[in-house]
Design a protein around this motif. Structure first.
Motif, short mmCIF file in Angstrom:
data_model
loop_
_atom_site.label_atom_id
_atom_site.label_comp_id
_atom_site.label_asym_id
_atom_site.label_seq_id
_atom_site.Cartn_x
_atom_site.Cartn_y
_atom_site.Cartn_z
N GLY A 1 0.88 -1.20 0.14
CA GLY A 1 -0.09 0.04 0.12
C GLY A 1 1.01 1.08 -0.05
N ALA A 2 1.78 1.38 0.93
CA ALA A 2 2.75 2.55 0.92
C ALA A 2 3.59 2.55 -0.53
N ILE A 3 4.15 1.48 -1.23
CA ILE A 3 4.72 1.67 -2.22
C ILE A 3 3.78 2.41 -3.53
N TYR A 4 2.40 1.69 -3.61
CA TYR A 4 1.65 2.49 -4.34
C TYR A 4 1.29 3.68 -4.04
N LEU A 5 0.97 4.18 -2.73
CA LEU A 5 0.47 5.44 -2.24
C LEU A 5 1.50 6.52 -2.62
N LEU A 6 2.86 6.04 -2.34
CA LEU A 6 3.86 6.98 -2.64
C LEU A 6 4.61 7.04 -3.64
N GLY A 7 4.21 6.06 -4.81
CA GLY A 7 5.04 6.06 -5.90
C GLY A 7 6.47 5.64 -5.84
N ARG A 8 6.71 4.83 -4.65
CA ARG A 8 8.17 4.46 -4.48
C ARG A 8 8.46 3.43 -5.36
N ASP A 9 9.29 3.76 -6.43
CA ASP A 9 10.06 3.02 -7.52
C ASP A 9 9.17 2.51 -8.56
N VAL A 10 7.65 2.90 -8.35
CA VAL A 10 6.66 2.46 -9.22
C VAL A 10 5.93 3.67 -9.41
N PRO A 11 5.04 3.72 -10.45
CA PRO A 11 3.94 5.03 -10.83
C PRO A 11 3.08 4.99 -9.62
N GLU A 12 2.80 6.04 -9.05
CA GLU A 12 1.77 6.30 -8.02
C GLU A 12 0.45 5.94 -8.42
N LYS A 13 -0.32 5.25 -7.51
CA LYS A 13 -1.44 4.69 -7.76
C LYS A 13 -2.35 4.72 -6.34
N PRO A 14 -2.78 5.91 -5.95
CA PRO A 14 -3.29 6.21 -4.76
C PRO A 14 -4.35 5.19 -4.41
N ALA A 15 -5.31 4.98 -5.47
CA ALA A 15 -6.53 4.15 -5.22
C ALA A 15 -6.15 2.78 -4.80
N GLU A 16 -5.00 2.29 -5.54
CA GLU A 16 -4.44 1.02 -5.44
C GLU A 16 -3.86 1.07 -3.78
N GLY A 17 -3.03 1.98 -3.66
CA GLY A 17 -2.41 1.89 -2.33
C GLY A 17 -3.45 2.01 -1.32
N VAL A 18 -4.72 2.83 -1.20
CA VAL A 18 -5.53 2.49 -0.31
C VAL A 18 -6.11 1.34 -0.02
N ARG A 19 -6.31 0.49 -1.12
CA ARG A 19 -6.76 -0.81 -1.18
C ARG A 19 -6.04 -1.58 -0.50
N TRP A 20 -4.67 -1.61 -0.53
CA TRP A 20 -3.87 -2.38 0.23
C TRP A 20 -3.76 -2.29 1.65
N LEU A 21 -3.71 -0.71 1.89
CA LEU A 21 -3.41 -0.27 3.24
C LEU A 21 -4.81 -0.84 4.15
N ARG A 22 -6.03 -0.72 3.42
CA ARG A 22 -7.30 -0.89 3.95
C ARG A 22 -7.18 -2.52 4.43
N LYS A 23 -6.70 -3.31 3.37
CA LYS A 23 -6.36 -4.70 3.77
C LYS A 23 -5.57 -5.01 4.95
N ALA A 24 -4.35 -4.27 4.94
CA ALA A 24 -3.66 -4.22 5.99
C ALA A 24 -4.11 -3.97 7.35
N CYS A 25 -4.85 -3.02 7.30
CA CYS A 25 -5.81 -2.47 8.49
C CYS A 25 -6.66 -3.52 9.02
N ASP A 26 -7.50 -4.05 8.01
CA ASP A 26 -8.38 -5.07 8.34
C ASP A 26 -7.85 -6.26 9.05
N MET A 27 -6.57 -6.54 8.67
CA MET A 27 -5.86 -7.69 9.23
C MET A 27 -5.09 -7.30 10.46
N GLY A 28 -5.21 -6.03 10.85
CA GLY A 28 -4.75 -5.76 12.27
C GLY A 28 -3.60 -4.92 12.48
#
Length: 181
Positions: A146-173
């Motif tokens: 999520g952080a990689i996509y959100l910040l565009g670290r070494d890949v094109p920035e994709k905020p919606a994709e970043g939020v999706r993965w961060l939400r999954k991480a959050c849901d996992m605790g």
């Protein structure tokens, strides 16, 4: 004085129990117990603080395809603990463990592949490794992805994709995943 004597006796008893645990693991490992060799390695690394002896036990188990032992070997080589630091060897052990579905190894390998540490940099392959670990239940991998996509670290920035993965991480605790949202 009595308290000192009791404390000393307790310390001896704890030491005897730990020695007994080590003896049992050594016997089981010598008898061919793959998991016992791995557990002996973790005992030696974390309880006895003897990374060199742990390395031998991890190698013994990893040579017989114990994924956790391969991951721990990668960690020792990647940190230069008990052996000279060698990122290529660390990546090789992480790859072996990842191929056996060890999510921590896949995440560690993804870190190496993303940065080109010990292996050629390949952001697309790194994202796939993070995704594989995340889908297998590794909340840290979900958060990293999520952080990689959100910040565009070494890949094109994709905020919606970043939020999706961060939400999954959050849901996992993952508290970090939640705070990154």
């Amino acid at each position: 004085m009595r308290r000192i004597l009791l404390t000393f006796m307790l310390a001896l008893a704890i030491s005897a129990c730990k020695k007994s645990e080590r003896d049992k693991l050594e016997a089981a490992c010598s008898a061919g117990g793959l998991d016992a060799c791995y557990r002996l390695g973790t005992y030696l690394e974390y309880e006895a603080h003897d990374a060199i002896a742990a390395l031998e036990q991890y190698r013994r188990a990893c040579d017989r395809d114990h994924a956790g032992a391969c991951t721990n070997l990668g960690s020792l080589y990647g940190r230069g603990v008990g052996v000279p630091r060698n990122d290529q060897t660390a990546a090789m052990f992480y790859r072996k463990a990842c191929d056996r579905k060890d999510t921590m190894a896949c995440s560690n390998l993804a870190d190496f592949v993303l940065r080109g540490t010990g292996v050629p940099a390949d952001p697309v392959a790194a994202l796939a490794l993070y995704g594989q670990s995340c889908e297998a239940g590794d909340k840290v991998a979900c958060r990293d992805l999520g952080a990689i996509y959100l910040l565009g670290r070494d890949v094109p920035e994709k905020p919606a994709e970043g939020v999706r993965w961060l939400r999954k991480a959050c849901d996992m605790g993952s508290a970090q995943g939640c705070s990154d949202l």
